[in-house]
Motif scaffolding. Structure first.
Motif, PDB file in Angstrom:
ATOM      1  N   LYS A 130     -22.897  67.841  20.726  1.00 11.13           N
ATOM      2  CA  LYS A 130     -24.062  67.619  19.851  1.00 11.13           C
ATOM      3  C   LYS A 130     -25.340  68.135  20.495  1.00 11.13           C
ATOM      4  O   LYS A 130     -26.210  68.673  19.815  1.00 11.13           O
ATOM      5  CB  LYS A 130     -24.198  66.130  19.531  1.00 11.13           C
ATOM      6  N   LEU A 131     -25.461  67.941  21.802  1.00 10.68           N
ATOM      7  CA  LEU A 131     -26.670  68.427  22.484  1.00 10.68           C
ATOM      8  C   LEU A 131     -26.745  69.941  22.390  1.00 10.68           C
ATOM      9  O   LEU A 131     -27.824  70.531  22.315  1.00 10.68           O
ATOM     10  CB  LEU A 131     -26.678  67.983  23.951  1.00 10.68           C
ATOM     11  N   TYR A 132     -25.567  70.556  22.355  1.00 12.77           N
ATOM     12  CA  TYR A 132     -25.497  72.004  22.247  1.00 12.77           C
ATOM     13  C   TYR A 132     -26.068  72.491  20.903  1.00 12.77           C
ATOM     14  O   TYR A 132     -26.521  73.616  20.780  1.00 12.77           O
ATOM     15  CB  TYR A 132     -24.041  72.454  22.435  1.00 12.77           C
ATOM     16  N   PRO A 159     -30.528  58.660  24.929  1.00 14.34           N
ATOM     17  CA  PRO A 159     -29.595  59.106  23.890  1.00 14.34           C
ATOM     18  C   PRO A 159     -28.964  60.456  24.211  1.00 14.34           C
ATOM     19  O   PRO A 159     -28.005  60.862  23.558  1.00 14.34           O
ATOM     20  CB  PRO A 159     -30.451  59.179  22.638  1.00 14.34           C
ATOM     21  N   ALA A 160     -29.496  61.150  25.204  1.00 13.24           N
ATOM     22  CA  ALA A 160     -28.944  62.455  25.571  1.00 13.24           C
ATOM     23  C   ALA A 160     -28.260  62.410  26.934  1.00 13.24           C
ATOM     24  O   ALA A 160     -27.870  63.454  27.466  1.00 13.24           O
ATOM     25  CB  ALA A 160     -30.044  63.508  25.578  1.00 13.24           C
ATOM     26  N   TYR A 171     -33.427  67.557  32.713  1.00  8.85           N
ATOM     27  CA  TYR A 171     -34.517  67.541  31.718  1.00  8.85           C
ATOM     28  C   TYR A 171     -34.280  68.459  30.537  1.00  8.85           C
ATOM     29  O   TYR A 171     -34.823  68.258  29.455  1.00  8.85           O
ATOM     30  CB  TYR A 171     -35.848  67.894  32.401  1.00  8.85           C
ATOM     31  N   GLU A 172     -33.442  69.480  30.724  1.00  7.89           N
ATOM     32  CA  GLU A 172     -33.233  70.429  29.626  1.00  7.89           C
ATOM     33  C   GLU A 172     -32.443  69.799  28.466  1.00  7.89           C
ATOM     34  O   GLU A 172     -32.425  70.327  27.371  1.00  7.89           O
ATOM     35  CB  GLU A 172     -32.546  71.708  30.136  1.00  7.89           C
ATOM     36  N   ASN A 173     -31.812  68.635  28.716  1.00  7.58           N
ATOM     37  CA  ASN A 173     -31.101  67.942  27.638  1.00  7.58           C
ATOM     38  C   ASN A 173     -31.989  66.968  26.864  1.00  7.58           C
ATOM     39  O   ASN A 173     -31.580  66.408  25.857  1.00  7.58           O
ATOM     40  CB  ASN A 173     -29.927  67.134  28.204  1.00  7.58           C
ATOM     41  N   CYS A 174     -33.182  66.741  27.364  1.00  8.66           N
ATOM     42  CA  CYS A 174     -34.069  65.697  26.829  1.00  8.66           C
ATOM     43  C   CYS A 174     -34.379  65.923  25.344  1.00  8.66           C
ATOM     44  O   CYS A 174     -34.719  67.026  24.937  1.00  8.66           O
ATOM     45  CB  CYS A 174     -35.358  65.688  27.635  1.00  8.66           C
ATOM     46  N   LEU A 175     -34.273  64.845  24.543  1.00  9.82           N
ATOM     47  CA  LEU A 175     -34.604  64.928  23.119  1.00  9.82           C
ATOM     48  C   LEU A 175     -36.040  64.478  22.845  1.00  9.82           C
ATOM     49  O   LEU A 175     -36.463  64.379  21.701  1.00  9.82           O
ATOM     50  CB  LEU A 175     -33.612  64.089  22.301  1.00  9.82           C
TER      51      LEU A 175
END
Lengths: 437, 105
Positions: B22-24, B56-57, B71-75
């Protein structure tokens, strides 16, 4: 800094409250610049899904024909979930299904905020995207500008409106509120799940532009203070959960917000509604739950705060946010227009903003639900025990057997007497009526 | 009155997406500097490490006793900063134009 960089009013954030403020100012001939950190207005925004449009419709009488909403909310469902069961109240009144559709439209913020931003520009306001405000600039205690953190990257203004949203970093920095702890915020996560339009319409029993808003209470989010939701877009669903951060932390729950969303989606009542769709996006956002008793200060010399940044969100069942945000933006603009006539943006003049908020539905509604979250926090039986008990009783009552109905009724009565502290339940119910409705 | 079982129904015919999947899907413009900084000294006092489950990420991870943020996954919800009991997480907005862009917010 170049002198030409001075503007009459700067609005930080192009969400509903910032844009409503900018639109009102631009219409009144005030020079206004909106700074938005996302690549376009709405890019960083997320809400459950219902856009309450009564205020927007005053701006734009052709909202119905012109605005990019997905579906009108013709059908509302309020469900109580227990572990694996559901009890539901559903309504589809004819008045919700004809113009003005109860001013409730399922929408996506990116589309709606961009549409509104275009109207602001048409009215003469300027919007700069990709610009993140890091801090305010001060002069003798008065807020006189903003900076993005770069050396020569700043703007001066007569007055600043901070519509930065739920994160409230600048509001905190400006000393208008104490540090935001988990008791002040809820978290929401949601997915956008795509379907063919016909599957979606058949599944939710809607036609044409009609849409459905399903809200799930009870123990829908693992007994936490919060709820789950499904809203129908044109050809996708917004499926999500939201819950209090402090409750989440206190519960010692080992689950993550994503786990809680997944468990909501796999509840036997929800799974058939979402199955087969294609998840195209996953998002998260915080929701203010400051509540009436813990609101920040709304102004200081040269600065006003609006919308989520000011905690102006109805934390009760109504979940209204967008219309409160917009109205606060309008009231901030009106305050500025009055201050402008006196050429004085001191906190004394800007304090009119708080008077206006108090006189409006915003603070009256927040006052009305001021105990909502605290009451539920101390009366968790309303979330977990009573719905489960009600479910058990109804199941027993409707279970087919050769037992005479009089025996069943007696058994139910005995069960209630055994399991329920009647005076406590009566007091809880009275409290629920007073504090929740 | 306690619920006994919850049926975990997989979506019919479709692979169940993981959080990573989903993060993708999230449209992100990655910055080369992190908008999250952690004061590791403060973390040593922390008992429950709520950052590891509130995100959540799933941005936070404990590696060799040290909390690190992907941090690159941060929503960009900001819950970690609000939830951190020690005030160890300094969470700022990513630079203008960087970070997530929600299409269906």
């Amino acid at each position: 800094m170049k002198q030409s960089d001075k503007i009459e009013v700067i609005v930080v954030g192009a969400g509903p409250s910032g844009l409503a403020c900018a639109y009102t100012l631009a219409k009144a001939g005030v020079e206004v610049l909106v700074l938005e950190r996302g690549e376009y207005p709405g890019a960083k925004n997320m809400f459950g899904g219902i856009f309450f449009s009564s205020i927007m419709e005053k701006f734009f009488p052709n909202f119905l024909e012109d605005a990019p909403w997905e579906r009108f909310v013709g059908k509302r469902k309020f469900a109580l979930l227990t572990g694996d069961s559901e009890m539901t109240f559903e309504m589809s009144p004819s008045s919700f299904n004809r113009s003005p559709f109860n001013h409730s439209f399922i929408a996506r913020r990116g589309q709606m905020d961009q549409w509104f931003a275009k109207k602001v520009e048409e009215a003469g306001g300027n919007i700069i995207p990709n610009y993140c405000v890091r801090d305010f600039l001060y002069e003798k205690g008065k807020v006189v500008g903003i900076t993005s953190g770069g050396d020569d990257d700043s703007f001066l203004a007569d007055c600043i409106v901070c519509s930065e949203g739920a994160n409230s970093l600048l509001t905190e920095r400006a000393g208008l509120r104490e540090k935001i702890g988990p008791e002040y915020r809820s978290i929401a996560v949601k997915e956008n799940i795509r379907f063919s339009q016909s599957v979606l319409e058949d599944r939710f029993g809607v036609t044409g532009q009609q849409g459905a808003a399903y809200e799930y209470f009870g123990s829908s989010v693992k007994g936490l203070l919060g709820n789950g939701f499904i809203y129908t877009n044109k050809d996708s669903l917004s499926v999500g959960v939201g819950f209090s951060l402090s409750d989440f932390i206190k519960s010692g729950n080992k689950k993550t917000p994503h786990d809680i969303l997944e468990e909501f989606k796999s509840h036997p009542s929800i799974a058939p509604l979402v199955r087969g769709g294609e998840t195209v996006e996953y998002m998260a956002h915080m929701i203010p739950s400051d509540g009436y008793n813990r609101l920040p200060k709304f102004y200081r010399d040269g600065l006003l705060i609006t919308g989520d940044a000011a905690g102006l969100l109805n934390t009760s069942f109504f979940h209204e946010g967008v219309n409160l945000a917009m109205q606060s933006g309008i009231l901030a603009a009106e305050t500025i227009i009055e201050a402008r006539a006196k050429k004085n943006y001191s906190s004394e003049n800007l304090s009119k903003y708080e008077e206006k908020l108090n006189a409006s539905f915003i603070l009256q509604d927040l006052k009305n639900c001021k105990n909502f979250l605290s009451f539920l926090t101390t009366h968790k039986a309303i979330i977990n025990e009573y719905p489960a008990l009600m479910n058990d009783i109804l199941v027993e009552y409707f279970t087919v057997s050769e037992k005479p109905k009089t025996t069943i009724k007696k058994e139910i009565f005995n069960r209630i007497r055994k399991n329920v502290n009647i005076p406590r339940m009566a007091s809880d119910m009275w409290g629920a009526w007073r504090n929740l409705v | 009155m306690t619920p006994e079982t919850i049926i975990h129904a997989a979506p019919h015919g479709k692979k169940k997406l993981t959080l990573e999947d989903k993060l993708y899907l999230v449209k992100t413009k990655k910055d080369n500097i992190s908008h999250i900084t952690i004061e590791h000294k403060k973390c040593t006092r922390c008992q429950n490490k709520v950052c590891l489950r509130v995100c959540p990420a799933n941005t936070y991870e404990e590696r060799d006793g040290k909390i690190e943020a992907a941090y690159e996954n941060c929503l960009e919800c900001g819950s970690c900063k609000v939830a951190c009991p020690e005030g160890a997480i300094k969470w700022e907005n990513p630079r203008g134009g960087f970070g997530v862009t929600f299409l269906n917010g």
